[in-house]
Scaffold this motif. Structure first.
Motif, PDB file in Angstrom:
ATOM      1  N   PRO A  90      10.565 -13.229  11.078  1.00 44.77           N
ATOM      2  CA  PRO A  90       9.387 -13.531  10.260  1.00 44.77           C
ATOM      3  C   PRO A  90       8.147 -13.872  11.077  1.00 44.77           C
ATOM      4  O   PRO A  90       7.025 -13.691  10.595  1.00 44.77           O
ATOM      5  CB  PRO A  90       9.848 -14.716   9.397  1.00 44.77           C
ATOM      6  CG  PRO A  90      11.039 -15.279  10.082  1.00 44.77           C
ATOM      7  CD  PRO A  90      11.688 -14.152  10.805  1.00 44.77           C
ATOM      8  N   HIS A  91       8.337 -14.338  12.310  1.00 51.01           N
ATOM      9  CA  HIS A  91       7.179 -14.640  13.151  1.00 51.01           C
ATOM     10  C   HIS A  91       6.431 -13.366  13.536  1.00 51.01           C
ATOM     11  O   HIS A  91       5.211 -13.378  13.705  1.00 51.01           O
ATOM     12  CB  HIS A  91       7.608 -15.408  14.401  1.00 51.01           C
ATOM     13  CG  HIS A  91       8.049 -16.811  14.117  1.00 51.01           C
ATOM     14  ND1 HIS A  91       9.361 -17.150  13.999  1.00 51.01           N
ATOM     15  CD2 HIS A  91       7.339 -17.948  13.907  1.00 51.01           C
ATOM     16  CE1 HIS A  91       9.452 -18.447  13.745  1.00 51.01           C
ATOM     17  NE2 HIS A  91       8.247 -18.949  13.675  1.00 51.01           N
ATOM     18  N   VAL A  92       7.162 -12.276  13.704  1.00 50.03           N
ATOM     19  CA  VAL A  92       6.531 -10.985  13.986  1.00 50.03           C
ATOM     20  C   VAL A  92       5.647 -10.578  12.811  1.00 50.03           C
ATOM     21  O   VAL A  92       4.526 -10.094  12.986  1.00 50.03           O
ATOM     22  CB  VAL A  92       7.592  -9.915  14.281  1.00 50.03           C
ATOM     23  CG1 VAL A  92       6.959  -8.520  14.337  1.00 50.03           C
ATOM     24  CG2 VAL A  92       8.306 -10.219  15.600  1.00 50.03           C
ATOM     25  N   LEU A  93       6.146 -10.786  11.595  1.00 53.74           N
ATOM     26  CA  LEU A  93       5.372 -10.450  10.402  1.00 53.74           C
ATOM     27  C   LEU A  93       4.126 -11.321  10.298  1.00 53.74           C
ATOM     28  O   LEU A  93       3.044 -10.830   9.958  1.00 53.74           O
ATOM     29  CB  LEU A  93       6.239 -10.632   9.154  1.00 53.74           C
ATOM     30  CG  LEU A  93       7.585  -9.915   9.129  1.00 53.74           C
ATOM     31  CD1 LEU A  93       8.252 -10.102   7.775  1.00 53.74           C
ATOM     32  CD2 LEU A  93       7.433  -8.445   9.464  1.00 53.74           C
ATOM     33  N   LEU A  94       4.276 -12.606  10.590  1.00 54.78           N
ATOM     34  CA  LEU A  94       3.126 -13.506  10.551  1.00 54.78           C
ATOM     35  C   LEU A  94       2.051 -13.053  11.527  1.00 54.78           C
ATOM     36  O   LEU A  94       0.857 -13.017  11.191  1.00 54.78           O
ATOM     37  CB  LEU A  94       3.572 -14.933  10.884  1.00 54.78           C
ATOM     38  CG  LEU A  94       2.467 -15.990  10.992  1.00 54.78           C
ATOM     39  CD1 LEU A  94       1.730 -16.144   9.675  1.00 54.78           C
ATOM     40  CD2 LEU A  94       3.057 -17.335  11.444  1.00 54.78           C
ATOM     41  N   GLY A  95       2.462 -12.687  12.724  1.00 59.87           N
ATOM     42  CA  GLY A  95       1.498 -12.220  13.712  1.00 59.87           C
ATOM     43  C   GLY A  95       0.802 -10.952  13.278  1.00 59.87           C
ATOM     44  O   GLY A  95      -0.412 -10.800  13.486  1.00 59.87           O
ATOM     45  N   ALA A  96       1.549 -10.055  12.649  1.00 63.84           N
ATOM     46  CA  ALA A  96       0.968  -8.791  12.194  1.00 63.84           C
ATOM     47  C   ALA A  96      -0.062  -9.020  11.094  1.00 63.84           C
ATOM     48  O   ALA A  96      -1.157  -8.443  11.108  1.00 63.84           O
ATOM     49  CB  ALA A  96       2.067  -7.862  11.702  1.00 63.84           C
ATOM     50  N   VAL A  97       0.285  -9.854  10.120  1.00 66.01           N
ATOM     51  CA  VAL A  97      -0.652 -10.144   9.032  1.00 66.01           C
ATOM     52  C   VAL A  97      -1.902 -10.847   9.574  1.00 66.01           C
ATOM     53  O   VAL A  97      -3.022 -10.561   9.149  1.00 66.01           O
ATOM     54  CB  VAL A  97       0.044 -11.001   7.952  1.00 66.01           C
ATOM     55  CG1 VAL A  97      -0.962 -11.480   6.901  1.00 66.01           C
ATOM     56  CG2 VAL A  97       1.158 -10.213   7.286  1.00 66.01           C
ATOM     57  N   ASP A 105      -7.304 -16.407   3.488  1.00 70.70           N
ATOM     58  CA  ASP A 105      -6.400 -17.207   2.660  1.00 70.70           C
ATOM     59  C   ASP A 105      -5.002 -16.605   2.648  1.00 70.70           C
ATOM     60  O   ASP A 105      -4.004 -17.331   2.548  1.00 70.70           O
ATOM     61  CB  ASP A 105      -6.936 -17.287   1.231  1.00 70.70           C
ATOM     62  CG  ASP A 105      -8.188 -18.141   1.114  1.00 70.70           C
ATOM     63  OD1 ASP A 105      -8.463 -18.919   2.044  1.00 70.70           O
ATOM     64  OD2 ASP A 105      -8.891 -18.030   0.092  1.00 70.70           O
ATOM     65  N   LEU A 106      -4.922 -15.287   2.744  1.00 71.94           N
ATOM     66  CA  LEU A 106      -3.618 -14.629   2.781  1.00 71.94           C
ATOM     67  C   LEU A 106      -2.790 -15.121   3.960  1.00 71.94           C
ATOM     68  O   LEU A 106      -1.601 -15.422   3.820  1.00 71.94           O
ATOM     69  CB  LEU A 106      -3.799 -13.112   2.865  1.00 71.94           C
ATOM     70  CG  LEU A 106      -2.500 -12.303   3.012  1.00 71.94           C
ATOM     71  CD1 LEU A 106      -1.659 -12.406   1.740  1.00 71.94           C
ATOM     72  CD2 LEU A 106      -2.799 -10.843   3.361  1.00 71.94           C
ATOM     73  N   VAL A 107      -3.408 -15.208   5.121  1.00 70.86           N
ATOM     74  CA  VAL A 107      -2.690 -15.668   6.319  1.00 70.86           C
ATOM     75  C   VAL A 107      -2.249 -17.117   6.139  1.00 70.86           C
ATOM     76  O   VAL A 107      -1.118 -17.482   6.477  1.00 70.86           O
ATOM     77  CB  VAL A 107      -3.577 -15.520   7.563  1.00 70.86           C
ATOM     78  CG1 VAL A 107      -2.899 -16.161   8.773  1.00 70.86           C
ATOM     79  CG2 VAL A 107      -3.858 -14.049   7.848  1.00 70.86           C
ATOM     80  N   ALA A 108      -3.138 -17.959   5.595  1.00 68.98           N
ATOM     81  CA  ALA A 108      -2.789 -19.365   5.373  1.00 68.98           C
ATOM     82  C   ALA A 108      -1.605 -19.484   4.411  1.00 68.98           C
ATOM     83  O   ALA A 108      -0.679 -20.282   4.631  1.00 68.98           O
ATOM     84  CB  ALA A 108      -3.994 -20.123   4.837  1.00 68.98           C
TER      85      ALA A 108
END
Length: 267
Positions: A90-97, A105-108
Motif C-alpha cells: 500500500p505504500h507504493v500506491l500512496l507514493g503513486a497517488v 485532499d485525495l492524498v490526505a
C-alpha cells in the motif's frame, strides 16, 4: 582405487565444517558487525521488518486491494498504472497517488485510510525475534534509539506501547508526514533524528530491511546494518551493496552482551 576418505578437499570441509577461506570470511563479517554495533552512539531503526511484521496477521495485500477499490469507487482508479493496481504494497500506491495529486485532499484521505489500516494491524503484528531484548539492552547501555520509518508515527507509538518499549524511543519517532515525497529512500527522517539527538552520522547506525532503508542511510552518511530474515531478503540487500547483513538479530544481541555486559569483557 582410493578409499572413501582419500579425497582432495580438506577434512574440515568433508565433515561439513567451514574451510580456512570460509572461516576467514566469517571472521571478517563478525569484525564488521562488531565495528558497527559497538561504535554506535545512536541506533536508527526501521519499524516494519526489524522490529515487527506489522501485517503478519492482517494482509497488506488486502489493504492495497481495498485502497484500489476505494479509488475505483471515486472513479480515480486510472491514476494508477496496471502494475500499481495489483501491487501488494500500500505504500507504493500512496507514493503513486501523491506523485499525481500532490498536496490534494485525495492524498490526505488516502494517507488517513492507510493509517487506519496500519492501526488495525497492530493488534496482530508479529514481534521480530530478539528485537525486544535487543532494544532494551541498547537502551540500558545508554545508546540513543530512534524510529525512522515510512509508517505512521501513530502506528509505531501504538505498537511500542503494547510491547512496553515506548520509553526506549520516545520522543524520537520519525515516521510518515504530510510531505510524502520525503519518505525513504529520501534521508529526511534519518536527518531529523540525527539533528534532534545531536549526533553525527558516522556515530549512528541504521537497522533496516529494504533497499530504500539502505539508500536513505547512504544519503544521510549513516552506517547500515541489513536485516534479511530469509535468503531472498538478504540477497536483495547484498546485491544493492549492503556489506553487513544478518538473518537474525540474535548475534547482534549476543555481541552486545559479550562486549558491553558485566565482567572483564565489558570493562
Amino acid at each position: 582405487m582410493t578409499s572413501d576418505t582419500d579425497q582432495t578437499e580438506p577434512v574440515s570441509e568433508r565433515a561439513g565444517q567451514p574451510g580456512p577461506s570460509e572461516q576467514s570470511e566469517q571472521f571478517e563479517q563478525f569484525e564488521r558487525l562488531r565495528d558497527l554495533v559497538v561504535g554506535a552512539r545512536v541506533v536508527l531503526w526501521d519499524f516494519d521488518g526489524p522490529i515487527c511484521r506489522l501485517f503478519a496477521g492482517y494482509s497488506a495485500d488486502r489493504v492495497a486491494g481495498e485502497l484500489v477499490d476505494w479509488l475505483e469507487g471515486l472513479g480515480l482508479k486510472e491514476l494508477l498504472t496496471q502494475e500499481e493496481q495489483v501491487h501488494p504494497d500500500p505504500h507504493v500506491l500512496l507514493g503513486a497517488v501523491n506523485r499525481r495529486r500532490h498536496r490534494s485532499d485525495l492524498v490526505a484521505d488516502f494517507e488517513e485510510r492507510l493509517t487506519r489500516e496500519e492501526l488495525r494491524a497492530v493488534a496482530t503484528a508479529w514481534p521480530t525475534a530478539y528485537a525486544d531484548p535487543l532494544i532494551r539492552t541498547w537502551s540500558a547501555l545508554d545508546v540513543g534509539l530512534a524510529i525512522t520509518t515510512n509508517n505512521s508515527p501513530r502506528v509505531v507509538s501504538e505498537y511500542l506501547a503494547t510491547r512496553g518499549l515506548l520509553d526506549c524511543f520516545a520522543p524520537h519517532i520519525y515516521g510518515r508526514t504530510q510531505e510524502l515525497h520525503l519518505l525513504k529512500p529520501d534521508p529526511y527522517c534519518l536527518n531529523r533524528a540525527l539533528s534532534a539527538m545531536g549526533v553525527a552520522p558516522a556515530q549512528a547506525l541504521m537497522v533496516g530491511d529494504t533497499t530504500s532503508d539502505l539508500t536513505a542511510a547512504r544519503r544521510a552518511g549513516v552506517p547500515f546494518l541489513g536485516y534479511g530474515h530469509n535468503e531472498r531478503k538478504a540477497k536483495i540487500l547484498q546485491e544493492a551493496g549492503a556489506e553487513t547483513v544478518v538473518h537474525s538479530l540474535e548475534p547482534v544481541l549476543r555481541l552486545l552482551w559479550e562486549t558491553k555486559g558485566p565482567g572483564p569483557a565489558g570493562t
